[in-house]
Write a protein that holds these residues in place. Sequence first.
Motif, PDB file in Angstrom:
ATOM      1  N   ASN A 163      59.765 -11.737 -16.477  1.00  0.00           N
ATOM      2  CA  ASN A 163      60.240 -11.232 -17.764  1.00  0.00           C
ATOM      3  C   ASN A 163      61.761 -11.251 -17.880  1.00  0.00           C
ATOM      4  N   ASN A 164      62.437 -11.866 -16.927  1.00  0.00           N
ATOM      5  CA  ASN A 164      63.889 -11.964 -16.957  1.00  0.00           C
ATOM      6  C   ASN A 164      64.271 -13.430 -16.744  1.00  0.00           C
ATOM      7  N   VAL A 165      64.880 -14.040 -17.733  1.00  0.00           N
ATOM      8  CA  VAL A 165      65.205 -15.467 -17.681  1.00  0.00           C
ATOM      9  C   VAL A 165      66.158 -15.786 -16.534  1.00  0.00           C
TER      10      VAL A 165
END
Length: 52
Positions: free
Chosen positions: A28-30
Amino acid sequence: MIPELGRTLVCEDRGGKIKGNRLDIYMNNVDKALHFGKRRLLVFVMEGDVSN
């Protein structure tokens, strides 16, 4: 189960464009995903309820 990550993950989408012995891991974190990158990892496929 991905031993190198020390985690059991649920495969929710195998995607139509994913062919062969490949899978995607959702993050969920690029920035963390880009840092993680593309890797070859040992994966154990488990069937049934693995939520325990």
